[in-house]
Design an enzyme around this catalytic site. Structure first.
Site, PDB file in Angstrom:
ATOM      1  N   LYS A   1       1.297  -0.984  -0.151  1.00 55.02           N
ATOM      2  CA  LYS A   1      -0.321   0.397  -0.120  1.00 55.02           C
ATOM      3  C   LYS A   1       0.507   0.927  -0.074  1.00 55.02           C
ATOM      4  CE  LYS A   1      -4.187  -1.557   2.664  1.00 55.02           C
ATOM      5  NZ  LYS A   1      -4.830  -2.259   3.335  1.00 55.02           N
TER       6      LYS A   1
ATOM      7  N   TYR B   1     -12.246  -2.387  -3.269  1.00 54.74           N
ATOM      8  CA  TYR B   1     -12.696  -1.919  -1.671  1.00 54.74           C
ATOM      9  C   TYR B   1     -14.405  -2.440  -1.706  1.00 54.74           C
ATOM     10  CZ  TYR B   1      -8.083  -1.507   0.411  1.00 54.74           C
ATOM     11  OH  TYR B   1      -7.239  -1.648   0.611  1.00 54.74           O
TER      12      TYR B   1
ATOM     13  N   ASN C   1      -2.057  -0.293   6.909  1.00 51.94           N
ATOM     14  CA  ASN C   1      -1.234  -1.648   7.950  1.00 51.94           C
ATOM     15  C   ASN C   1      -0.514  -2.311   6.605  1.00 51.94           C
ATOM     16  OD1 ASN C   1      -3.279  -2.296   5.718  1.00 51.94           O
ATOM     17  ND2 ASN C   1      -4.447  -3.473   7.678  1.00 51.94           N
TER      18      ASN C   1
ATOM     19  N   HIS D   1      -2.044  -5.662   1.587  1.00 49.68           N
ATOM     20  CA  HIS D   1      -3.129  -5.905   1.199  1.00 49.68           C
ATOM     21  C   HIS D   1      -2.953  -7.194   0.693  1.00 49.68           C
ATOM     22  CE1 HIS D   1      -6.808  -6.630  -0.599  1.00 49.68           C
ATOM     23  NE2 HIS D   1      -6.451  -7.616  -1.613  1.00 49.68           N
TER      24      HIS D   1
ATOM     25  N   GLU E   1      -9.589 -10.430  -7.691  1.00 46.42           N
ATOM     26  CA  GLU E   1      -8.648  -8.747  -7.851  1.00 46.42           C
ATOM     27  C   GLU E   1      -7.469  -8.705  -8.592  1.00 46.42           C
ATOM     28  OE1 GLU E   1      -7.487  -9.332  -3.516  1.00 46.42           O
ATOM     29  OE2 GLU E   1      -9.515  -8.112  -3.054  1.00 46.42           O
TER      30      GLU E   1
HETATM   31  P1  DAT Z   1      -7.668  -7.081   5.198  1.00 43.54           P
HETATM   32  O1  DAT Z   1      -6.887  -6.092   4.527  1.00 43.54           O
HETATM   33  O2  DAT Z   1      -6.878  -7.488   6.411  1.00 43.54           O
HETATM   34  O3  DAT Z   1      -7.834  -7.819   4.129  1.00 43.54           O
HETATM   35  P2  DAT Z   1     -10.237  -5.955   5.285  1.00 43.54           P
HETATM   36  O4  DAT Z   1     -11.097  -6.413   4.397  1.00 43.54           O
HETATM   37  O5  DAT Z   1     -11.420  -5.882   6.760  1.00 43.54           O
HETATM   38  O6  DAT Z   1      -8.772  -5.959   5.897  1.00 43.54           O
HETATM   39  O7  DAT Z   1     -10.507  -4.170   5.357  1.00 43.54           O
HETATM   40  C1  DAT Z   1      -9.717  -3.738   4.393  1.00 43.54           C
HETATM   41  C2  DAT Z   1      -9.062  -2.362   5.276  1.00 43.54           C
HETATM   42  O8  DAT Z   1      -9.682  -1.604   5.659  1.00 43.54           O
HETATM   43  C3  DAT Z   1      -7.850  -3.081   5.145  1.00 43.54           C
HETATM   44  O9  DAT Z   1      -6.439  -3.107   5.443  1.00 43.54           O
HETATM   45  C4  DAT Z   1      -7.901  -0.918   6.255  1.00 43.54           C
HETATM   46  C5  DAT Z   1      -8.857  -0.472   6.112  1.00 43.54           C
HETATM   47  N1  DAT Z   1      -9.903  -0.730   7.911  1.00 43.54           N
HETATM   48  C6  DAT Z   1     -10.436  -2.235   7.862  1.00 43.54           C
HETATM   49  N2  DAT Z   1     -11.121  -1.917   9.524  1.00 43.54           N
HETATM   50  C7  DAT Z   1     -11.185  -0.610   9.404  1.00 43.54           C
HETATM   51  C8  DAT Z   1     -11.206   0.181  10.999  1.00 43.54           C
HETATM   52  N3  DAT Z   1     -12.021  -0.455  11.687  1.00 43.54           N
HETATM   53  N4  DAT Z   1     -10.872   1.282  10.847  1.00 43.54           N
HETATM   54  C9  DAT Z   1     -10.123   1.966   9.797  1.00 43.54           C
HETATM   55  N5  DAT Z   1      -9.973   1.522   8.115  1.00 43.54           N
HETATM   56  C10 DAT Z   1      -9.927   0.135   8.748  1.00 43.54           C
HETATM   57 MG    MG Z   2      -9.182  -7.038   3.110  1.00 39.21          MG
END
Ligand code: DAT
Ligand code: MG
Length: 147
Positions: free
Chosen positions: A9, A49, A112, A115, A126
């Site tokens: 990212k 997303y 974080n 991805h 994707e």
């Molecule tokens: P991952 O990236 O582990 O698959 P996800 O698909 O649940 O996680 O969420 C996508 C991204 O969205 C994640 O990498 C960071 C952001 N995100 C997730 N939960 C969040 C939250 N509670 N507050 C802010 N950003 C968040």
């Molecule tokens: Mg995800």
């Protein structure tokens, strides 16, 4: 062979972690079959997303992922989807185990670093969103029999 979509990212690119992240998957024994440095358009971000569009952080997520270049990759190997998710660590870096990418390099959930596709269906979706078929390279590595 199973494939997954992984992406450094914008925070990982800015923090010069592309090489470190590529190196971890190479050393693990997975094979890189496609990669590019690119900017994500707002449309692509919203599509990628899409599952989170009702979440309160969706706007920030789209702003963040379009805020600078990303390093998009396709990796191949046995059980690469699940194994890459484990190597990334939990979504919230505070819960990600030490030794995982997020556990070692990230602090905030919004930044974080990486991805990774979370299922076979999302991997196909994707990879198709980010890569044309001709951008993926199929090749044999002699070392494969040792992995
Ligand atoms: P991952 O990236 O582990 O698959 P996800 O698909 O649940 O996680 O969420 C996508 C991204 O969205 C994640 O990498 C960071 C952001 N995100 C997730 N939960 C969040 C939250 N509670 N507050 C802010 N950003 C968040
Ligand atoms: Mg995800």
């Amino acid at each position: 062979m199973e494939k997954t979509f992984l992406m450094v990212k914008p925070d990982g690119v800015q923090r010069a972690l592309i090489g470190e992240i590529v190196s971890r998957f190479e050393k693990k024994g997975f094979q890189l079959v496609g990669a590019k440095l690119m900017n994500i358009s707002e449309d692509l971000a919203k599509e990628h997303y899409g599952e989170h569009k009702e979440r309160p952080f969706f706007g920030e997520l789209v702003d963040f992922i379009t805020s600078g270049p990303v390093f998009a990759m396709v990796w191949e190997g046995k059980d690469v989807i699940l194994t890459a998710r484990n190597m990334m660590g939990k979504t919230n870096p505070a819960e990600a185990a030490p030794g995982s990418i997020r556990g070692d390099y990230a602090v905030q959930v919004s930044n974080n670093i990486i991805h990774g596709s979370d299922s076979a269906e999302s991997a196909v979706r994707e990879i198709g969103l980010f890569f044309k078929e001709e951008e993926l390279v199929s090749y044999d590595k002699a070392v494969a029999v040792w992995i």
